[in-house]
Design a protein around this motif. Structure first.
Motif, PDB file in Angstrom:
ATOM      1  N   SER A   3     -40.763  65.812 118.813  1.00  0.00           N
ATOM      2  CA  SER A   3     -41.644  66.875 119.304  1.00  0.00           C
ATOM      3  C   SER A   3     -41.614  66.949 120.824  1.00  0.00           C
ATOM      4  CB  SER A   3     -43.074  66.655 118.802  1.00  0.00           C
ATOM      5  OG  SER A   3     -43.579  65.459 119.339  1.00  0.00           O
ATOM      6  N   LEU A   4     -41.937  68.106 121.335  1.00  0.00           N
ATOM      7  CA  LEU A   4     -41.929  68.359 122.771  1.00  0.00           C
ATOM      8  C   LEU A   4     -43.037  67.572 123.451  1.00  0.00           C
ATOM      9  CD1 LEU A   4     -40.922  70.150 125.199  1.00  0.00           C
ATOM     10  CD2 LEU A   4     -42.786  71.692 124.575  1.00  0.00           C
ATOM     11  N   GLN A   5     -42.708  66.923 124.546  1.00  0.00           N
ATOM     12  CA  GLN A   5     -43.700  66.241 125.378  1.00  0.00           C
ATOM     13  C   GLN A   5     -43.792  67.023 126.687  1.00  0.00           C
ATOM     14  OE1 GLN A   5     -45.534  63.429 124.463  1.00  0.00           O
ATOM     15  NE2 GLN A   5     -44.606  63.893 122.480  1.00  0.00           N
ATOM     16  N   TYR A   6     -44.932  67.650 126.931  1.00  0.00           N
ATOM     17  CA  TYR A   6     -45.122  68.396 128.171  1.00  0.00           C
ATOM     18  C   TYR A   6     -45.195  67.445 129.355  1.00  0.00           C
ATOM     19  CZ  TYR A   6     -46.184  72.972 126.119  1.00  0.00           C
ATOM     20  OH  TYR A   6     -46.106  74.187 125.482  1.00  0.00           O
ATOM     21  N   GLN A   7     -44.515  67.801 130.438  1.00  0.00           N
ATOM     22  CA  GLN A   7     -44.634  67.064 131.689  1.00  0.00           C
ATOM     23  C   GLN A   7     -46.020  67.381 132.249  1.00  0.00           C
ATOM     24  OE1 GLN A   7     -41.616  68.143 134.517  1.00  0.00           O
ATOM     25  NE2 GLN A   7     -42.110  66.467 135.902  1.00  0.00           N
ATOM     26  N   ALA A 100     -48.707  81.058 126.292  1.00  0.00           N
ATOM     27  CA  ALA A 100     -48.611  80.323 125.033  1.00  0.00           C
ATOM     28  C   ALA A 100     -47.630  79.154 125.097  1.00  0.00           C
ATOM     29  CB  ALA A 100     -48.211  81.262 123.895  1.00  0.00           C
ATOM     30  N   ILE A 101     -46.669  79.232 126.004  1.00  0.00           N
ATOM     31  CA  ILE A 101     -45.654  78.180 126.107  1.00  0.00           C
ATOM     32  C   ILE A 101     -45.856  77.328 127.366  1.00  0.00           C
ATOM     33  CG2 ILE A 101     -43.177  77.693 126.290  1.00  0.00           C
ATOM     34  CD1 ILE A 101     -42.674  80.328 124.794  1.00  0.00           C
ATOM     35  N   CYS A 102     -46.149  77.968 128.479  1.00  0.00           N
ATOM     36  CA  CYS A 102     -46.225  77.253 129.755  1.00  0.00           C
ATOM     37  C   CYS A 102     -47.478  76.389 129.892  1.00  0.00           C
ATOM     38  CB  CYS A 102     -46.129  78.235 130.920  1.00  0.00           C
ATOM     39  SG  CYS A 102     -44.525  79.082 130.988  1.00  0.00           S
ATOM     40  N   ILE A 103     -48.498  76.694 129.125  1.00  0.00           N
ATOM     41  CA  ILE A 103     -49.704  75.870 129.080  1.00  0.00           C
ATOM     42  C   ILE A 103     -49.639  75.029 127.815  1.00  0.00           C
ATOM     43  CG2 ILE A 103     -52.224  75.868 128.887  1.00  0.00           C
ATOM     44  CD1 ILE A 103     -52.220  78.604 130.286  1.00  0.00           C
ATOM     45  N   ASN A 104     -49.898  73.744 127.940  1.00  0.00           N
ATOM     46  CA  ASN A 104     -49.960  72.876 126.769  1.00  0.00           C
ATOM     47  C   ASN A 104     -51.227  73.248 126.000  1.00  0.00           C
ATOM     48  OD1 ASN A 104     -50.184  70.878 124.870  1.00  0.00           O
ATOM     49  ND2 ASN A 104     -49.915  69.176 126.299  1.00  0.00           N
ATOM     50  N   GLN A 105     -51.083  74.009 124.937  1.00  0.00           N
ATOM     51  CA  GLN A 105     -52.216  74.543 124.194  1.00  0.00           C
ATOM     52  C   GLN A 105     -53.003  73.472 123.441  1.00  0.00           C
ATOM     53  OE1 GLN A 105     -53.275  77.700 124.547  1.00  0.00           O
ATOM     54  NE2 GLN A 105     -51.583  78.105 125.939  1.00  0.00           N
ATOM     55  N   THR A 106     -52.450  72.286 123.292  1.00  0.00           N
ATOM     56  CA  THR A 106     -53.173  71.207 122.608  1.00  0.00           C
ATOM     57  C   THR A 106     -54.000  70.369 123.579  1.00  0.00           C
ATOM     58  OG1 THR A 106     -51.316  69.662 122.764  1.00  0.00           O
ATOM     59  CG2 THR A 106     -51.417  71.060 120.795  1.00  0.00           C
ATOM     60  N   ASP A 107     -53.867  70.600 124.867  1.00  0.00           N
ATOM     61  CA  ASP A 107     -54.601  69.852 125.894  1.00  0.00           C
ATOM     62  C   ASP A 107     -55.723  70.740 126.450  1.00  0.00           C
ATOM     63  OD1 ASP A 107     -55.495  68.643 128.279  1.00  0.00           O
ATOM     64  OD2 ASP A 107     -53.515  67.836 128.749  1.00  0.00           O
ATOM     65  N   ILE A 108     -56.936  70.524 125.959  1.00  0.00           N
ATOM     66  CA  ILE A 108     -58.080  71.373 126.333  1.00  0.00           C
ATOM     67  C   ILE A 108     -58.320  71.340 127.838  1.00  0.00           C
ATOM     68  CG2 ILE A 108     -60.558  71.795 125.981  1.00  0.00           C
ATOM     69  CD1 ILE A 108     -58.915  72.215 123.450  1.00  0.00           C
ATOM     70  N   SER A 109     -58.233  70.180 128.444  1.00  0.00           N
ATOM     71  CA  SER A 109     -58.458  70.045 129.888  1.00  0.00           C
ATOM     72  C   SER A 109     -57.430  70.863 130.677  1.00  0.00           C
ATOM     73  CB  SER A 109     -58.396  68.567 130.282  1.00  0.00           C
ATOM     74  OG  SER A 109     -58.518  68.421 131.667  1.00  0.00           O
ATOM     75  N   GLU A 110     -56.168  70.771 130.290  1.00  0.00           N
ATOM     76  CA  GLU A 110     -55.131  71.551 130.967  1.00  0.00           C
ATOM     77  C   GLU A 110     -55.356  73.042 130.761  1.00  0.00           C
ATOM     78  OE1 GLU A 110     -50.506  72.614 130.365  1.00  0.00           O
ATOM     79  OE2 GLU A 110     -50.882  70.469 130.746  1.00  0.00           O
ATOM     80  N   ARG A 111     -55.715  73.444 129.552  1.00  0.00           N
ATOM     81  CA  ARG A 111     -55.961  74.864 129.294  1.00  0.00           C
ATOM     82  C   ARG A 111     -57.042  75.409 130.217  1.00  0.00           C
ATOM     83  NH1 ARG A 111     -56.455  75.063 122.993  1.00  0.00           N
ATOM     84  NH2 ARG A 111     -58.558  75.632 123.578  1.00  0.00           N
ATOM     85  N   LYS A 112     -58.140  74.685 130.329  1.00  0.00           N
ATOM     86  CA  LYS A 112     -59.234  75.122 131.204  1.00  0.00           C
ATOM     87  C   LYS A 112     -58.762  75.217 132.647  1.00  0.00           C
ATOM     88  CE  LYS A 112     -63.055  73.279 128.492  1.00  0.00           C
ATOM     89  NZ  LYS A 112     -64.111  72.253 128.425  1.00  0.00           N
ATOM     90  N   ASN A 113     -58.017  74.213 133.098  1.00  0.00           N
ATOM     91  CA  ASN A 113     -57.523  74.181 134.472  1.00  0.00           C
ATOM     92  C   ASN A 113     -56.566  75.334 134.751  1.00  0.00           C
ATOM     93  OD1 ASN A 113     -55.377  73.082 136.581  1.00  0.00           O
ATOM     94  ND2 ASN A 113     -57.349  72.067 136.973  1.00  0.00           N
TER      95      ASN A 113
END
Length: 195
Positions: A3-7, A100-113
């Motif tokens: 699976s993809l691991q976001y940097q 949808a791709i550039c934001i890690n949609q499974t990381d709530i903190s990153e989404r908010k940021n």
């Protein structure tokens, strides 16, 4: 493939990921992309001259297609796959910011940021691309009608005259279908397109 691991992105910096769509001569081949992490304050150091920001609707989340992202299978909605396929170049990479791709949609903190940075993301892009969907219900004719109305050489009375002609009615109806699409019901439109 795994699976993809976001940097990870530094939440204290204006860092984002930009999608590089790899070129293909085959329209229906698998869409292959890479993510590039950049700092919006240091775009001169980015490996590309500019990026474009995509404004679109995700579409039905239950209907997906697989693309290849950084060597991993990655599911996107059919609507997003359609626009990526349409925008993919034949010989050059194309750089887009796609939420949808550039934001890690499974990381709530990153989404908010990242949502807090969206105005900056759209402002720093070279342009916002609006995807209303595939051509349907005479949308090509509707776009021709918009071009005609906004052409400086079109006489002012043309719109009134065209509205009165029965043979032009289908174009005006097609324009109505364009404005009935789900895109116009999105909350983010003003921010994405106005900047």
């Amino acid at each position: 493939m795994g699976s993809l691991q976001y940097q990870s992105l530094d939440p204290t910096r204006p860092e984002i990921r930009v999608l590089a769509i790899l070129p293909s001569f085959k329209k229906l081949s698998t869409i292959k992309c890479k993510l590039v992490k950049v700092d919006l304050d240091l775009l001169d150091e980015a490996p590309f001259a500019f990026y474009e920001a995509l404004s679109y609707t995700w579409g039905d989340a239950t209907i997906t297609e697989s693309i290849t992202l950084d060597g991993h299978a990655f599911q996107v909605t059919r609507n997003l796959a359609a626009v990526l396929r349409r925008l993919r170049g034949r010989t050059r990479k194309r750089y887009l910011w796609v939420d949808a791709i550039c934001i890690n949609q499974t990381d709530i903190s990153e989404r908010k940021n990242q949502v807090m940075k969206m105005k900056m993301i759209y402002e720093r892009s070279i342009q916002a691309l609006v995807w209303l969907g595939e051509e349907a219900e005479g949308s090509g004719a509707a776009m021709d009608l918009i071009d005609k109305m906004t052409d400086a050489d079109t006489p002012d009375e043309w719109v009134r005259t065209s509205l009165e002609r029965a043979e032009d009615l289908w174009q005006w109806q097609a324009l109505g279908h364009i404005f009935a699409r789900p895109y116009w019901r999105r909350v983010w439109i003003r921010q994405e397109v106005a900047v």
